[in-house]
Design a protein around this motif. Structure first.
Motif, PDB file in Angstrom:
ATOM      1  N   ASP A   1      29.745  -4.707  18.478  1.00 14.12           N
ATOM      2  CA  ASP A   1      29.619  -3.832  18.413  1.00 14.12           C
ATOM      3  C   ASP A   1      29.820  -3.251  17.182  1.00 14.12           C
ATOM      4  O   ASP A   1      31.448  -3.793  17.172  1.00 14.12           O
TER       5      ASP A   1
ATOM      6  N   ARG B   1      25.529  -3.549   9.101  1.00  7.58           N
ATOM      7  CA  ARG B   1      23.926  -4.045   8.913  1.00  7.58           C
ATOM      8  C   ARG B   1      24.066  -5.081   9.003  1.00  7.58           C
ATOM      9  O   ARG B   1      23.190  -6.363  10.627  1.00  7.58           O
ATOM     10  N   GLU B   2      24.604  -5.861   8.133  1.00  6.94           N
ATOM     11  CA  GLU B   2      24.816  -7.432   8.438  1.00  6.94           C
ATOM     12  C   GLU B   2      25.768  -8.111   9.434  1.00  6.94           C
ATOM     13  O   GLU B   2      24.942  -8.933   9.959  1.00  6.94           O
TER      14      GLU B   2
ATOM     15  N   GLY C   1      26.262  -9.871  16.756  1.00  8.14           N
ATOM     16  CA  GLY C   1      26.116  -9.860  17.728  1.00  8.14           C
ATOM     17  C   GLY C   1      26.994  -9.346  18.479  1.00  8.14           C
ATOM     18  O   GLY C   1      26.770  -9.119  20.111  1.00  8.14           O
TER      19      GLY C   1
ATOM     20  N   ARG D   1      26.007  -6.160  12.707  1.00  3.35           N
ATOM     21  CA  ARG D   1      24.997  -5.910  13.323  1.00  3.35           C
ATOM     22  C   ARG D   1      24.552  -6.999  13.740  1.00  3.35           C
ATOM     23  O   ARG D   1      24.292  -7.755  14.983  1.00  3.35           O
ATOM     24  N   GLU D   2      23.464  -7.380  12.627  1.00  3.02           N
ATOM     25  CA  GLU D   2      22.815  -8.627  13.279  1.00  3.02           C
ATOM     26  C   GLU D   2      23.119  -9.837  12.808  1.00  3.02           C
ATOM     27  O   GLU D   2      22.074 -10.976  13.743  1.00  3.02           O
ATOM     28  N   ASN D   3      23.588 -10.470  12.393  1.00  2.00           N
ATOM     29  CA  ASN D   3      24.578 -11.747  13.045  1.00  2.00           C
ATOM     30  C   ASN D   3      25.544 -12.150  13.799  1.00  2.00           C
ATOM     31  O   ASN D   3      25.230 -12.958  13.797  1.00  2.00           O
TER      32      ASN D   3
ATOM     33  N   GLU E   1      27.430 -11.429   1.521  1.00  5.09           N
ATOM     34  CA  GLU E   1      27.469 -12.197   2.350  1.00  5.09           C
ATOM     35  C   GLU E   1      29.016 -12.499   3.038  1.00  5.09           C
ATOM     36  O   GLU E   1      28.908 -13.690   3.778  1.00  5.09           O
TER      37      GLU E   1
ATOM     38  N   GLN F   1      32.605 -14.756  10.874  1.00  4.63           N
ATOM     39  CA  GLN F   1      31.645 -14.975  11.713  1.00  4.63           C
ATOM     40  C   GLN F   1      32.907 -16.388  11.889  1.00  4.63           C
ATOM     41  O   GLN F   1      33.422 -17.025  13.350  1.00  4.63           O
TER      42      GLN F   1
ATOM     43  N   GLU G   1      25.686   4.467   7.653  1.00  5.07           N
ATOM     44  CA  GLU G   1      25.189   2.888   7.894  1.00  5.07           C
ATOM     45  C   GLU G   1      25.148   2.445   7.003  1.00  5.07           C
ATOM     46  O   GLU G   1      24.653   2.180   5.932  1.00  5.07           O
TER      47      GLU G   1
END
Length: 301
Positions: free
Chosen positions: A261, A252-253, A259, A255-257, A213, A220, A247
């Motif tokens: 590649d 995964r986190e 946006g 990519r999902e959070n 996290e 970010q 993967e």
């Protein structure tokens, strides 16, 4: 012996060494402009206990006597972002040492210091900033003496953040930003590049799965800063190094959070090599491989 200037011409053959908790990673390059990886191996143990095996391997691979780049480990240096003093270039290092003296834990006369500049458009009207690298001279000199005891000729001292550029610059040539995330349980870091130039680098608290996290949040915030404060196009790609197995939860986190590649960077897709670039080899020897593929400074005139 620090050297952070970038160029386009590779060295004419180089051995690189990186020491970590996993052991001592050794890599070497040769061929036209030393653009081909010829050797990479992890030796278990400490530098002293691994020395006999390393010396024998260097001799067997005909690497004895070659020039060597030493890539420091996370706890062996500090990387500080400071405002550039308004002094002549020949006085810059002394002025920077005075500026960071309260941030280091040893006397300034035992400090080894160098710096690297950011692109001119990284400041948007603000004062020029520099990344300062400082390490304890006695520690570095001890490691250099050890390199010499292996029969190698010390030529450069580098840091992971800059060594990694040898591998990723050519794939980060778009104006849109690329975030390069180096993952390590002890010393993860983030580089953000645009047009093959480094604009931002920062250490992360941890790259371990338990800190997933906080890693996503750190990334970010850095990407937001790159866009809003530096004024560059958004990061559209995130490269994870060393090569991940399948993967991962972090991928995964991200990519999902975020946006973007998200890709796990495989050296087999980007460098020429005479040896098999297995996942295990990439995970243990990545920084040594990066040091061995060092890019030489541009010639003047």
């Amino acid at each position: 012996m620090f050297s952070f200037k970038r160029g386009k011409k590779r060295q004419s053959g180089l051995v690189s060494i990186h020491v970590s908790e996993s052991g001592v990673a050794i890599a070497s390059s040769h061929g036209a402009n030393a653009s081909k990886l010829a050797f990479a191996e992890l030796f278990s143990g400490t530098p002293d206990t691994a020395a006999p095996a390393i010396t024998a391997a260097l001799d067997k691979a005909n690497l004895t006597g070659m020039r060597c780049s030493l890539v420091l480990s996370g706890g062996e240096y500090q990387l500080l972002l400071v405002e550039a003093p308004e002094v002549p270039a020949n006085e810059m290092k002394e002025a920077l040492l005075w500026r960071v003296k309260d941030l280091i834990q040893y006397p300034t006369d035992d400090a080894l210091l160098d710096y690297f500049e950011l692109p001119e458009d990284a400041f948007r009207g603000r004062g020029q900033m520099l990344y300062v690298v400082v390490a304890q001279r006695s520690t570095v000199e001890k490691r250099i003496a050890w390199v010499e005891s292996l029969g190698l000729t010390p030529a450069y001292v580098d840091i992971p953040e800059m060594a990694l550029l040898n591998l990723v610059e050519e794939v980060c040539d778009n104006e849109a930003g690329t975030a390069v995330l180096y993952l390590d349980d002890k010393s993860s870091f983030l580089n953000i590049l645009s047009g093959s130039s480094l604009y931002l680098t920062r250490a992360l608290a941890s790259g371990s799965p338990a800190a997933l996290e906080s890693t996503v949040l750190d990334l970010q915030r850095s990407m937001d800063y790159f866009e809003s404060q530096i004024g560059k196009p958004p990061c559209v790609r995130i490269l994870l190094l060393p090569l991940q197995v399948g993967e991962t939860a972090l991928m995964r986190e991200l990519r999902e959070n975020l946006g973007a590649d998200v890709q796990s960077f495989d050296l087999a897709d980007s460098i020429a090599s005479e040896i098999s670039l297995t996942i295990e080899l990439q995970q243990h020897c990545l920084l040594a491989i990066a040091g061995a593929l060092r890019v030489e400074t541009r010639s003047k005139g």
